[in-house]
Design a protein around this motif. Structure first.
Motif, PDB file in Angstrom:
ATOM      1  N   LEU A 192      -9.207  -6.654 -13.755  1.00  0.00           N
ATOM      2  CA  LEU A 192      -9.727  -5.730 -12.749  1.00  0.00           C
ATOM      3  C   LEU A 192      -8.906  -5.847 -11.474  1.00  0.00           C
ATOM      4  O   LEU A 192      -8.731  -6.936 -10.936  1.00  0.00           O
ATOM      5  CB  LEU A 192     -11.197  -6.057 -12.469  1.00  0.00           C
ATOM      6  N   GLY A 193      -8.388  -4.724 -10.986  1.00  0.00           N
ATOM      7  CA  GLY A 193      -7.544  -4.732  -9.800  1.00  0.00           C
ATOM      8  C   GLY A 193      -8.242  -4.167  -8.580  1.00  0.00           C
ATOM      9  O   GLY A 193      -9.455  -4.328  -8.398  1.00  0.00           O
ATOM     10  N   GLN A 194      -7.487  -3.480  -7.768  1.00  0.00           N
ATOM     11  CA  GLN A 194      -7.952  -2.928  -6.495  1.00  0.00           C
ATOM     12  C   GLN A 194      -9.136  -1.980  -6.687  1.00  0.00           C
ATOM     13  O   GLN A 194      -9.132  -1.130  -7.567  1.00  0.00           O
ATOM     14  CB  GLN A 194      -6.800  -2.170  -5.838  1.00  0.00           C
ATOM     15  N   GLU A 195     -10.140  -2.120  -5.830  1.00  0.00           N
ATOM     16  CA  GLU A 195     -11.272  -1.198  -5.872  1.00  0.00           C
ATOM     17  C   GLU A 195     -10.874   0.126  -5.235  1.00  0.00           C
ATOM     18  O   GLU A 195     -10.267   0.158  -4.167  1.00  0.00           O
ATOM     19  CB  GLU A 195     -12.493  -1.770  -5.147  1.00  0.00           C
ATOM     20  N   VAL A 196     -11.240   1.234  -5.919  1.00  0.00           N
ATOM     21  CA  VAL A 196     -10.937   2.579  -5.415  1.00  0.00           C
ATOM     22  C   VAL A 196     -12.203   3.437  -5.352  1.00  0.00           C
ATOM     23  O   VAL A 196     -12.129   4.655  -5.286  1.00  0.00           O
ATOM     24  CB  VAL A 196      -9.832   3.266  -6.264  1.00  0.00           C
ATOM     25  N   THR A 197     -13.363   2.772  -5.318  1.00  0.00           N
ATOM     26  CA  THR A 197     -14.642   3.476  -5.195  1.00  0.00           C
ATOM     27  C   THR A 197     -14.607   4.380  -3.971  1.00  0.00           C
ATOM     28  O   THR A 197     -14.214   3.945  -2.888  1.00  0.00           O
ATOM     29  CB  THR A 197     -15.794   2.466  -5.050  1.00  0.00           C
ATOM     30  N   GLY A 198     -14.996   5.624  -4.135  1.00  0.00           N
ATOM     31  CA  GLY A 198     -15.066   6.557  -3.017  1.00  0.00           C
ATOM     32  C   GLY A 198     -13.741   7.207  -2.654  1.00  0.00           C
ATOM     33  O   GLY A 198     -13.722   8.102  -1.816  1.00  0.00           O
ATOM     34  N   GLU A 199     -12.640   6.782  -3.260  1.00  0.00           N
ATOM     35  CA  GLU A 199     -11.349   7.425  -2.993  1.00  0.00           C
ATOM     36  C   GLU A 199     -11.267   8.685  -3.852  1.00  0.00           C
ATOM     37  O   GLU A 199     -11.083   8.621  -5.070  1.00  0.00           O
ATOM     38  CB  GLU A 199     -10.191   6.472  -3.282  1.00  0.00           C
TER      39      GLU A 199
END
Length: 155
Positions: A132-139
């Protein structure tokens, strides 16, 4: 009918060996208005019509309504969708008490791999696997509705 989810980029293909399900998904959007999207999806031998509302400010919660429809109806609806049909393979990967849905995109979004996890609450804890890498929630650019309009390969 409220969906709570978080979205992450994926750093390796290690999830593939942990997956309990792999299936192809083809989907298009009848409407991608900022206040709501209307999606048509064919997943394996099933098809669905889904309406999603606008996300909250954090991008974690939004209204979702989904209804199973006959596959021939979905195929006809796909023919009138906005340009940019999404083609992907989804892997369901159990991690702790949750299931991550990992999508490998093809076509104009080839190379993009995103993992989503649905939660019971916005602040629910969950185990994070090594891939699991960078969170992009909401992008917004990572929303499927936007990937049809502005594909990953054009970024």
């Amino acid at each position: 009918m409220i969906e709570i989810e978080r979205k992450f980029l994926v750093t390796s293909r290690a999830y593939q060996g942990q997956a309990t399900l792999k299936e192809r998904i083809v989907q298009g959007f009848l409407n991608t208005h900022p206040e709501r999207t209307v999606r048509v999806r064919i997943k394996a031998d099933s098809a669905f019509l889904t309406v999603k509302g606008k996300s909250n400010e954090a991008g974690t919660m939004r209204f979702e309504w989904e209804k199973e429809i006959p596959v021939p109806d979905a195929e006809r609806l796909l023919s009138i969708c906005e340009p940019g049909v999404i083609d992907k393979v989804r892997y369901n990967v159990p991690v702790g008490q949750h299931i991550f849905e990992v999508d490998e995109f093809y076509g104009d979004n080839k190379g993009l791999v995103v993992a989503e996890i649905e939660l019971a609450s916005e602040d629910e804890d969950f185990e994070k696997p090594e891939w699991l890498g960078q969170e992009v929630t909401g992008e917004v650019k990572y929303y499927n509705s936007q990937l049809g309009k502005n594909p990953y390969t054009s970024w």
